[in-house]
Design a protein around this motif. Structure first.
Motif, short mmCIF file in Angstrom:
data_model
loop_
_atom_site.label_atom_id
_atom_site.label_comp_id
_atom_site.label_asym_id
_atom_site.label_seq_id
_atom_site.Cartn_x
_atom_site.Cartn_y
_atom_site.Cartn_z
N SER A 265 16.65 -25.97 1.57
CA SER A 265 17.77 -25.53 2.43
C SER A 265 17.13 -24.08 3.10
CB SER A 265 18.95 -25.22 1.54
OG SER A 265 19.43 -26.50 0.79
N GLY A 266 18.02 -23.85 4.08
CA GLY A 266 17.76 -22.61 4.86
C GLY A 266 17.35 -23.10 6.14
N PRO A 267 16.80 -21.99 7.10
CA PRO A 267 16.74 -20.69 6.65
C PRO A 267 18.26 -19.74 6.47
CG PRO A 267 16.01 -20.72 8.76
CD PRO A 267 16.57 -22.20 8.58
N VAL A 268 17.88 -18.78 5.64
CA VAL A 268 19.18 -17.97 5.31
C VAL A 268 18.82 -16.46 5.51
CG1 VAL A 268 20.74 -19.72 4.34
CG2 VAL A 268 19.49 -18.54 3.09
N ARG A 269 19.96 -15.66 5.63
CA ARG A 269 19.47 -14.26 5.39
C ARG A 269 19.85 -13.72 3.99
NH1 ARG A 269 17.39 -11.28 9.40
NH2 ARG A 269 18.02 -9.39 8.48
N THR A 270 20.85 -14.51 3.34
CA THR A 270 21.35 -14.07 2.12
C THR A 270 22.20 -15.30 1.41
OG1 THR A 270 22.80 -12.34 0.94
CG2 THR A 270 23.76 -13.18 3.19
N ARG A 271 21.80 -15.33 0.13
CA ARG A 271 22.63 -16.37 -0.43
C ARG A 271 22.72 -15.81 -2.03
NH1 ARG A 271 23.12 -21.25 1.94
NH2 ARG A 271 24.75 -20.12 2.35
N THR A 272 24.00 -16.07 -2.67
CA THR A 272 24.30 -15.83 -3.83
C THR A 272 24.73 -17.01 -4.74
OG1 THR A 272 25.42 -13.48 -3.31
CG2 THR A 272 26.13 -14.51 -5.28
N TRP A 273 24.03 -16.90 -5.84
CA TRP A 273 24.14 -18.08 -6.85
C TRP A 273 25.01 -17.42 -8.06
CZ3 TRP A 273 19.77 -17.60 -3.95
CH2 TRP A 273 19.35 -18.60 -3.20
N GLU A 274 25.78 -18.19 -8.70
CA GLU A 274 26.64 -17.80 -9.85
C GLU A 274 26.39 -18.89 -10.78
OE1 GLU A 274 31.36 -17.29 -11.36
OE2 GLU A 274 30.98 -17.72 -9.42
N VAL A 275 26.11 -18.62 -11.91
CA VAL A 275 26.09 -19.56 -13.16
C VAL A 275 27.33 -19.78 -13.81
CG1 VAL A 275 24.98 -20.12 -15.34
CG2 VAL A 275 23.66 -18.75 -13.68
N ARG A 276 27.65 -20.94 -13.82
CA ARG A 276 29.10 -21.51 -14.59
C ARG A 276 28.59 -22.03 -15.72
NH1 ARG A 276 32.86 -22.79 -9.21
NH2 ARG A 276 32.52 -21.11 -8.04
N GLU A 277 29.06 -21.68 -16.97
CA GLU A 277 28.75 -22.21 -18.12
C GLU A 277 29.49 -23.46 -18.42
OE1 GLU A 277 28.38 -20.68 -22.79
OE2 GLU A 277 29.18 -19.31 -21.34
N GLY A 278 28.63 -24.40 -18.89
CA GLY A 278 29.06 -25.95 -19.36
C GLY A 278 29.94 -26.44 -18.09
N ALA A 279 29.74 -26.21 -17.03
CA ALA A 279 30.41 -26.78 -16.07
C ALA A 279 30.52 -28.11 -15.48
CB ALA A 279 29.91 -25.87 -14.51
N TRP A 280 29.46 -29.00 -16.15
CA TRP A 280 29.44 -30.32 -15.92
C TRP A 280 28.82 -31.09 -17.06
CZ3 TRP A 280 24.76 -33.61 -14.50
CH2 TRP A 280 23.74 -32.78 -14.76
N GLY A 281 29.22 -32.47 -17.20
CA GLY A 281 28.56 -33.02 -18.36
C GLY A 281 27.79 -34.18 -17.85
#
Length: 287
Positions: A265-281
């Motif tokens: 993916s991209g190009p981008v100048r900024t990107r933020t990722w957040e970890v979500r615990e146990g979000a999918w099964g």
């Protein structure tokens, strides 16, 4: 989109399945697809099989699944697509996915604990157990199931057409001819090698723009966190990598591309990722 009539065979499981067979899997390995379909229809009462012709029909099949448990027959890209669709529909938390890996790249599926053979994977769908897993979600609502990597500037090219690996020889020849006759494209980025990026973990700066870096990698860490490693560029002696465990990772600076699971993916100048615990099964073999 073709739909196959439901099976009336009795089963050891009461689950109602929606088996969505990715078109790339059908072209890549029709025999494995047939085996998986037959095992699932023999083992689950009322299994419904859908044969979408493309991403839009794939999405509609998942959206109309009702109370059926979705089973994806396809490669890593198909799995990521299904998770992303369910996430954007805000239905991921209450939906356990199952996968029968068929197609080009299935390394992510294996890393997540899904058997590689069609028979073993189909039996795991019928007899396995749901395992809750962490998910990384970015600020554009994209998802990452496994690893995220930012290689050196210019080292990542945009992803190929997912069907390239199974295209007919005449189609590959036509594409080659078009590339030969078309004018050369300008490079996507000026040069290759180290780039300057700011990497922030949980609001703290791990590396700033004054330090050029060779690569950044983010992989699953302890539950609810990701392991972040930044490899600074060096002159002479090799620089030691910088690492941290974090729930939120922000990368910014020069335009960059990144590889998340099987896609670029991209190009981008900024990107933020957040970890979500146990979000999918995901359904995996019972231990």
């Amino acid at each position: 989109m073709a739909e196959v009539a439901t099976s009336g065979t009795s089963s050891a499981t009461s689950d109602q399945l929606l088996v969505v067979i990715d078109p790339v899997a059908r072209r890549a390995d029709g025999e494995s697809v047939r085996i998986a379909r037959d095992v699932l229809r023999a083992g689950a009462a009322g299994a419904k099989v859908c044969l979408p012709d493309g991403p839009e029909e794939f999405a509609r099949a998942l959206a109309r699944r009702g109370s059926r448990r979705p089973v994806v027959v396809g490669d890593d890209r198909a799995l990521v697509r299904a998770v992303e669709l369910l996430h954007r529909q805000r239905e991921l938390a209450g939906c356990a996915l199952s996968l029968v890996p068929v197609g080009g790249s299935v390394s992510l599926a294996r890393a997540l604990g899904v058997p590689s053979g069609a028979v073993a994977a189909a039996r795991a769908v019928l007899d396995g157990a749901e395992r809750r897993m962490d998910l990384m979600v970015d600020d554009s609502d994209g998802v990452v199931l496994g690893a995220l990597r930012i290689p050196p500037l210019g080292a990542v090219s945009p992803e190929r057409d997912a069907a390239d690996g199974v295209a007919h020889p005449w189609l590959r020849t036509c594409r080659s001819l078009v590339r030969t006759l078309a004018p050369a494209r300008p490079p996507a980025a000026p040069g290759s090698g180290p780039t300057r990026l700011r990497v922030e973990v949980d609001g703290e700066t791990l590396v700033d723009l004054h330090q050029s870096v060779e690569a950044v990698s983010v992989v699953p860490g302890a539950s609810g966190t990701a392991h972040v490693e930044v490899r600074p560029s060096s002159v002479g002696a090799e620089a030691s990598p910088l690492s941290a465990e974090a729930r939120t990772i922000t990368v910014s600076g020069a335009h960059f591309r990144y590889r998340a699971d099987a896609a670029v993916s991209g190009p981008v100048r900024t990107r933020t990722w957040e970890v979500r615990e146990g979000a999918w099964g995901l359904t995996v073999p019972s231990r």
